[in-house]
Design an enzyme around this catalytic site. Structure first.
Site, PDB file in Angstrom:
ATOM      1  N   LYS A  87     -65.416  -0.186  65.639  1.00 38.47           N
ATOM      2  CA  LYS A  87     -64.277  -0.901  66.215  1.00 38.47           C
ATOM      3  C   LYS A  87     -64.052  -2.214  65.451  1.00 38.47           C
ATOM      4  O   LYS A  87     -65.006  -2.962  65.196  1.00 38.47           O
ATOM      5  CB  LYS A  87     -64.587  -1.250  67.675  1.00 38.47           C
ATOM      6  CG  LYS A  87     -63.581  -0.779  68.698  1.00 38.47           C
ATOM      7  CD  LYS A  87     -63.978  -1.270  70.088  1.00 38.47           C
ATOM      8  CE  LYS A  87     -63.014  -0.781  71.135  1.00 38.47           C
ATOM      9  NZ  LYS A  87     -63.325  -1.315  72.473  1.00 38.47           N
TER      10      LYS A  87
HETATM   11  O1  G3P Z   1     -62.053  -1.993  76.009  1.00 34.95           O
HETATM   12  C1  G3P Z   1     -61.200  -3.045  76.361  1.00 34.95           C
HETATM   13  C2  G3P Z   1     -61.363  -3.355  77.812  1.00 34.95           C
HETATM   14  O2  G3P Z   1     -62.735  -3.470  78.129  1.00 34.95           O
HETATM   15  C3  G3P Z   1     -60.653  -4.635  78.211  1.00 34.95           C
HETATM   16  O3  G3P Z   1     -60.396  -4.541  79.580  1.00 34.95           O
HETATM   17  O4  G3P Z   1     -59.757  -5.412  81.834  1.00 34.95           O
HETATM   18  O5  G3P Z   1     -61.068  -6.869  80.196  1.00 34.95           O
HETATM   19  O6  G3P Z   1     -58.657  -6.329  79.778  1.00 34.95           O
HETATM   20  P1  G3P Z   1     -59.961  -5.855  80.390  1.00 34.95           P
END
Ligand code: G3P
Length: 215
Positions: A87
């Site tokens: 990634k």
């Molecule tokens: O993989 C990306 C994800 O973990 C981000 O999620 O809810 O922190 O925006 P969030």
């Protein structure tokens, strides 16, 4: 549609694998840090354990921010398990790294994507996956699902092979719209995946069946 689990937690991956619903795992540095993994050796061992717990691939983000450091780290990661996908963020350096790794036949996931043009750059660089963050777009008042819809149309228009992996998924509406749009993959937290199974009428119906049977 493929469903990935967005976590680095071994218990959650084990549980979700037993449900037979997940096709892979995505992680990011914040999720890895939550597991209290310290040092290179422990971190590599942790990712190896994740690979033992499920059959799909797992996205692991490089920490370095310079090109040579990111490339070196990428090769370290794929030496752990061939199912590891590297990634890298949708920055200029990240996209150069993705282009270089893609040329070397290494699977890549372009992350922290917030615009169609970033997704276009990632697809042209040969990214295996592109990860738009729908929830974080909405946090800023942007129609995240509208951006996803444009990415899906772009992929169709130009026959890109890159798979769209919708991240920062937080509501069932996100999933339902991704299904309607034909998004390739969604990645969700474990607690959210469990809500797929919850429906009051299922609970009520089961109670009634059992009451009638035992009556
Ligand atoms: O993989 C990306 C994800 O973990 C981000 O999620 O809810 O922190 O925006 P969030």
């Amino acid at each position: 549609m493929k469903i990935y689990l967005d976590t680095a937690n071994l218990d959650q991956i084990r549980e979700a694998s037993e449900l037979g619903i997940i096709n892979g795992v995505t992680t990011n540095p914040s999720l890895v840090a939550k597991e209290g993994v310290n040092g290179i050796a422990d971190t590599k061992a942790h990712f190896a354990k994740i690979c033992e717990l499920m059959d799909g691939n797992i996205s692991v983000e490089v920490i370095a921010t310079d090109m040579e450091g990111m490339i070196a780290e990428a090769h370290e990661l794929i030496s752990i398990d061939p199912r590891i996908v590297v990634k890298a963020p949708a920055t200029r350096t990240g996209l150069k790294v993705i282009h270089r790794l893609s040329d070397q036949g290494i699977k890549t996931n372009c992350t922290l994507v917030f615009s169609v043009l970033q997704a276009l750059a990632a697809m042209k660089a040969g990214a295996t996956y592109v990860s738009p963050f729908v929830g974080r777009l909405e946090d800023k008042g942007v129609d995240g699902l509208g951006v996803i819809a444009q990415m899906v149309q772009m992929k169709k228009n130009y026959e890109f092979e890159t798979e769209i992996l919708c991240a920062s998924v937080r509501t069932q509406n996100h999933i339902q719209r991704c299904i309607e749009l034909g998004v390739d993959i969604v990645t969700c937290p474990y607690e959210f995946v469990l809500t797929f199974y919850d429906h009051p009428q299922t609970e009520d119906g089961l109670k009634k069946f059992l009451m009638d049977y035992h009556a």
